[in-house]
Design a protein around this motif. Sequence first.
Motif, PDB file in Angstrom:
ATOM      1  N   MET B 115       0.864  -1.177   0.000  1.00  0.00           N
ATOM      2  CA  MET B 115       0.000   0.000   0.000  1.00  0.00           C
ATOM      3  C   MET B 115       0.906   1.235   0.000  1.00  0.00           C
ATOM      4  SD  MET B 115      -1.492  -0.650   3.795  1.00  0.00           S
ATOM      5  CE  MET B 115      -1.693   0.958   4.521  1.00  0.00           C
ATOM      6  N   GLU B 116       0.367   2.358  -0.435  1.00  0.00           N
ATOM      7  CA  GLU B 116       1.204   3.551  -0.608  1.00  0.00           C
ATOM      8  C   GLU B 116       1.126   4.520   0.559  1.00  0.00           C
ATOM      9  OE1 GLU B 116       0.032   5.191  -4.319  1.00  0.00           O
ATOM     10  OE2 GLU B 116       1.107   3.663  -5.485  1.00  0.00           O
ATOM     11  N   GLN B 117       0.215   4.236   1.473  1.00  0.00           N
ATOM     12  CA  GLN B 117       0.039   5.175   2.580  1.00  0.00           C
ATOM     13  C   GLN B 117      -0.244   4.388   3.854  1.00  0.00           C
ATOM     14  OE1 GLN B 117      -0.283   8.830   2.235  1.00  0.00           O
ATOM     15  NE2 GLN B 117      -0.290   8.891   4.474  1.00  0.00           N
ATOM     16  N   LEU B 118       0.473   4.711   4.897  1.00  0.00           N
ATOM     17  CA  LEU B 118       0.167   4.121   6.205  1.00  0.00           C
ATOM     18  C   LEU B 118      -0.231   5.275   7.105  1.00  0.00           C
ATOM     19  CD1 LEU B 118       0.271   1.460   7.908  1.00  0.00           C
ATOM     20  CD2 LEU B 118       2.569   2.151   8.600  1.00  0.00           C
ATOM     21  N   ASP B 119      -1.457   5.205   7.634  1.00  0.00           N
ATOM     22  CA  ASP B 119      -1.918   6.366   8.397  1.00  0.00           C
ATOM     23  C   ASP B 119      -1.145   6.504   9.704  1.00  0.00           C
ATOM     24  OD1 ASP B 119      -3.380   5.387  10.791  1.00  0.00           O
ATOM     25  OD2 ASP B 119      -4.567   4.331   9.303  1.00  0.00           O
ATOM     26  N   GLY B 120      -1.071   7.724  10.174  1.00  0.00           N
ATOM     27  CA  GLY B 120      -0.250   8.011  11.340  1.00  0.00           C
ATOM     28  C   GLY B 120      -1.013   8.001  12.641  1.00  0.00           C
ATOM     29  N   SER B 121      -2.198   7.416  12.620  1.00  0.00           N
ATOM     30  CA  SER B 121      -2.986   7.442  13.856  1.00  0.00           C
ATOM     31  C   SER B 121      -2.658   6.246  14.739  1.00  0.00           C
ATOM     32  CB  SER B 121      -4.479   7.434  13.517  1.00  0.00           C
ATOM     33  OG  SER B 121      -4.779   6.294  12.759  1.00  0.00           O
ATOM     34  N   GLY B 122      -2.780   6.465  16.006  1.00  0.00           N
ATOM     35  CA  GLY B 122      -2.485   5.405  16.957  1.00  0.00           C
ATOM     36  C   GLY B 122      -3.744   4.672  17.376  1.00  0.00           C
ATOM     37  N   GLU B 124      -5.116   1.450  20.424  1.00  0.00           N
ATOM     38  CA  GLU B 124      -4.737   0.542  21.516  1.00  0.00           C
ATOM     39  C   GLU B 124      -4.352  -0.825  20.984  1.00  0.00           C
ATOM     40  OE1 GLU B 124      -7.829   0.161  24.324  1.00  0.00           O
ATOM     41  OE2 GLU B 124      -7.327   2.011  25.378  1.00  0.00           O
ATOM     42  N   ASP B 125      -4.866  -1.142  19.803  1.00  0.00           N
ATOM     43  CA  ASP B 125      -4.663  -2.484  19.281  1.00  0.00           C
ATOM     44  C   ASP B 125      -3.555  -2.547  18.240  1.00  0.00           C
ATOM     45  OD1 ASP B 125      -6.793  -3.278  20.868  1.00  0.00           O
ATOM     46  OD2 ASP B 125      -8.229  -2.723  19.321  1.00  0.00           O
ATOM     47  N   GLN B 126      -2.565  -1.708  18.412  1.00  0.00           N
ATOM     48  CA  GLN B 126      -1.436  -1.775  17.497  1.00  0.00           C
ATOM     49  C   GLN B 126      -0.127  -1.512  18.231  1.00  0.00           C
ATOM     50  OE1 GLN B 126      -2.682   1.397  14.814  1.00  0.00           O
ATOM     51  NE2 GLN B 126      -0.866   2.599  15.287  1.00  0.00           N
ATOM     52  N   ILE B 127       0.935  -2.019  17.633  1.00  0.00           N
ATOM     53  CA  ILE B 127       2.282  -1.760  18.138  1.00  0.00           C
ATOM     54  C   ILE B 127       2.990  -0.945  17.075  1.00  0.00           C
ATOM     55  CG2 ILE B 127       4.505  -2.796  18.743  1.00  0.00           C
ATOM     56  CD1 ILE B 127       3.068  -5.410  19.272  1.00  0.00           C
ATOM     57  N   ASP B 128       3.692   0.089  17.473  1.00  0.00           N
ATOM     58  CA  ASP B 128       4.532   0.842  16.542  1.00  0.00           C
ATOM     59  C   ASP B 128       5.970   0.780  17.029  1.00  0.00           C
ATOM     60  OD1 ASP B 128       2.919   2.326  14.359  1.00  0.00           O
ATOM     61  OD2 ASP B 128       1.687   2.509  16.168  1.00  0.00           O
ATOM     62  N   LEU B 129       6.842   0.256  16.154  1.00  0.00           N
ATOM     63  CA  LEU B 129       8.257   0.149  16.479  1.00  0.00           C
ATOM     64  C   LEU B 129       9.054   0.871  15.392  1.00  0.00           C
ATOM     65  CD1 LEU B 129       8.303  -3.678  17.327  1.00  0.00           C
ATOM     66  CD2 LEU B 129       8.424  -1.832  18.982  1.00  0.00           C
ATOM     67  N   LEU B 130      10.327   1.028  15.644  1.00  0.00           N
ATOM     68  CA  LEU B 130      11.219   1.594  14.638  1.00  0.00           C
ATOM     69  C   LEU B 130      12.329   0.591  14.357  1.00  0.00           C
ATOM     70  CD1 LEU B 130      11.728   5.303  15.813  1.00  0.00           C
ATOM     71  CD2 LEU B 130      10.536   4.534  13.742  1.00  0.00           C
ATOM     72  N   VAL B 131      12.564   0.340  13.067  1.00  0.00           N
ATOM     73  CA  VAL B 131      13.656  -0.543  12.669  1.00  0.00           C
ATOM     74  C   VAL B 131      14.608   0.291  11.816  1.00  0.00           C
ATOM     75  CG1 VAL B 131      14.277  -2.690  11.511  1.00  0.00           C
ATOM     76  CG2 VAL B 131      12.016  -2.458  12.567  1.00  0.00           C
ATOM     77  N   ASP B 132      15.767   0.578  12.350  1.00  0.00           N
ATOM     78  CA  ASP B 132      16.712   1.470  11.651  1.00  0.00           C
ATOM     79  C   ASP B 132      16.023   2.758  11.199  1.00  0.00           C
ATOM     80  OD1 ASP B 132      18.976   0.021  11.986  1.00  0.00           O
ATOM     81  OD2 ASP B 132      19.033  -0.818   9.960  1.00  0.00           O
ATOM     82  N   GLY B 133      15.191   3.293  12.040  1.00  0.00           N
ATOM     83  CA  GLY B 133      14.507   4.552  11.739  1.00  0.00           C
ATOM     84  C   GLY B 133      13.250   4.415  10.903  1.00  0.00           C
ATOM     85  N   GLU B 134      12.966   3.204  10.422  1.00  0.00           N
ATOM     86  CA  GLU B 134      11.764   2.985   9.600  1.00  0.00           C
ATOM     87  C   GLU B 134      10.647   2.422  10.481  1.00  0.00           C
ATOM     88  OE1 GLU B 134      11.328   3.654   6.435  1.00  0.00           O
ATOM     89  OE2 GLU B 134      13.396   4.193   5.926  1.00  0.00           O
ATOM     90  N   PRO B 135       9.419   2.914  10.304  1.00  0.00           N
ATOM     91  CA  PRO B 135       8.325   2.392  11.125  1.00  0.00           C
ATOM     92  C   PRO B 135       7.985   0.934  10.806  1.00  0.00           C
ATOM     93  CG  PRO B 135       7.742   4.494  10.108  1.00  0.00           C
ATOM     94  CD  PRO B 135       8.998   4.020   9.447  1.00  0.00           C
ATOM     95  N   LEU B 136       7.656   0.207  11.841  1.00  0.00           N
ATOM     96  CA  LEU B 136       7.123  -1.153  11.711  1.00  0.00           C
ATOM     97  C   LEU B 136       5.859  -1.180  12.552  1.00  0.00           C
ATOM     98  CD1 LEU B 136       7.284  -4.262  11.051  1.00  0.00           C
ATOM     99  CD2 LEU B 136       8.536  -4.485  13.195  1.00  0.00           C
ATOM    100  N   ARG B 137       4.737  -1.527  11.929  1.00  0.00           N
ATOM    101  CA  ARG B 137       3.470  -1.551  12.676  1.00  0.00           C
ATOM    102  C   ARG B 137       2.877  -2.959  12.676  1.00  0.00           C
ATOM    103  NH1 ARG B 137      -0.903   2.844  11.273  1.00  0.00           N
ATOM    104  NH2 ARG B 137       0.759   4.078  12.229  1.00  0.00           N
ATOM    105  N   VAL B 138       2.275  -3.311  13.815  1.00  0.00           N
ATOM    106  CA  VAL B 138       1.522  -4.552  13.897  1.00  0.00           C
ATOM    107  C   VAL B 138       0.148  -4.220  14.484  1.00  0.00           C
ATOM    108  CG1 VAL B 138       1.472  -6.924  14.729  1.00  0.00           C
ATOM    109  CG2 VAL B 138       3.666  -5.772  14.461  1.00  0.00           C
ATOM    110  N   THR B 139      -0.907  -4.669  13.817  1.00  0.00           N
ATOM    111  CA  THR B 139      -2.242  -4.480  14.373  1.00  0.00           C
ATOM    112  C   THR B 139      -2.834  -5.830  14.734  1.00  0.00           C
ATOM    113  OG1 THR B 139      -3.308  -4.593  12.201  1.00  0.00           O
ATOM    114  CG2 THR B 139      -2.651  -2.417  12.968  1.00  0.00           C
ATOM    115  N   LEU B 140      -3.662  -5.808  15.748  1.00  0.00           N
ATOM    116  CA  LEU B 140      -4.327  -7.036  16.178  1.00  0.00           C
ATOM    117  C   LEU B 140      -5.835  -6.795  16.128  1.00  0.00           C
ATOM    118  CD1 LEU B 140      -3.238  -9.210  19.158  1.00  0.00           C
ATOM    119  CD2 LEU B 140      -5.623  -8.699  18.818  1.00  0.00           C
ATOM    120  N   SER B 141      -6.542  -7.631  15.411  1.00  0.00           N
ATOM    121  CA  SER B 141      -7.993  -7.449  15.333  1.00  0.00           C
ATOM    122  C   SER B 141      -8.700  -8.774  15.602  1.00  0.00           C
ATOM    123  CB  SER B 141      -8.388  -6.919  13.964  1.00  0.00           C
ATOM    124  OG  SER B 141      -7.749  -7.642  12.947  1.00  0.00           O
TER     125      SER B 141
END
Lengths: 141, 145
Positions: B115-122, B124-141
């Motif tokens: 996908m070309e866009q990852l929204d910047g909203s937070g 409770e059901d997601q993890i946001d990490l940084l890998v070498d300065g790049e975002p890594l997101r995991v969502t749980l549904s």
Amino acid sequence: MSIHILIVDDSKAALFMFEKIIQLSGIDTGTIRKAENGLEALAVLETFPECNLILTDLNMPEMNGVQLLEQLKAKPLTRDIPVIVITTEGRDGFLSQAMERGASASLRKPSRPELVKSVILKTLGVEEDASHITDPYTGDY
Amino acid sequence: MQATLQTLTPVIIDIFGDMFFLFPEESQGPGGGRGVWHRVAVDISGRSPCRLTFFFAEATALTMAENYLGLDVETIKRPLISDVLKEAVNVMAGNLLNRQNDDSILGIPAYLGTMEQLDGSGSEDQIDLLVDGEPLRVTLSPIKV
């Protein structure tokens, strides 16, 4: 004794890595063949009679590792081939099903190359020479 | 759900270190924006059926493939990159169940494309990490059965 190995995993990346680990481990390897699920593994074995070790993932589509073990142990031509199962989970259920169906040993992902080599040699009853262990990433001993 | 995500964070950090020689850090907030984001999902069935969806930045995906396969990224074909991501998700989700001592059943990870866009909203059901300065997101549904 050359070891002829069939590696079974639905991940091409994992197949690549296990092949590389085995090739760099110093194990006297003959032919290495690969399959992406249990059904494909059974087809490969039809033309791979020299196979003397199988490494298989458990969680695969089409035919999983437990179902593959059932098929292997039911056939006279394959029932004596030792099988090492590879899993990401240590769940008693899935892993113990595999051991009950005749798996010889298990490996958990991710596994260090030294452990993969050690489990393979132990399964085949071959004495290990630790001086041949090589890191697949760096080539270092 | 929160307990699962709390357990997942150290699992991700450990597996990234072991498999990819990458060391994610906790992010101060949700990352995102324009770019190329690879999506990989895996379903977990059992007492609390749920879906984990991972969003990998392009640069992270390429480095993961390069480090895991030990090959120059220019020689790695695209399908093999998505395969590395699926394998990573498989190992992370499997180790999550293992660490939770959970007898839920792990599905087969699926690569859902980019996908070309990852929204910047937070959330409770997601993890946001940084890998070498790049975002890594995991969502749980949750999955309705």
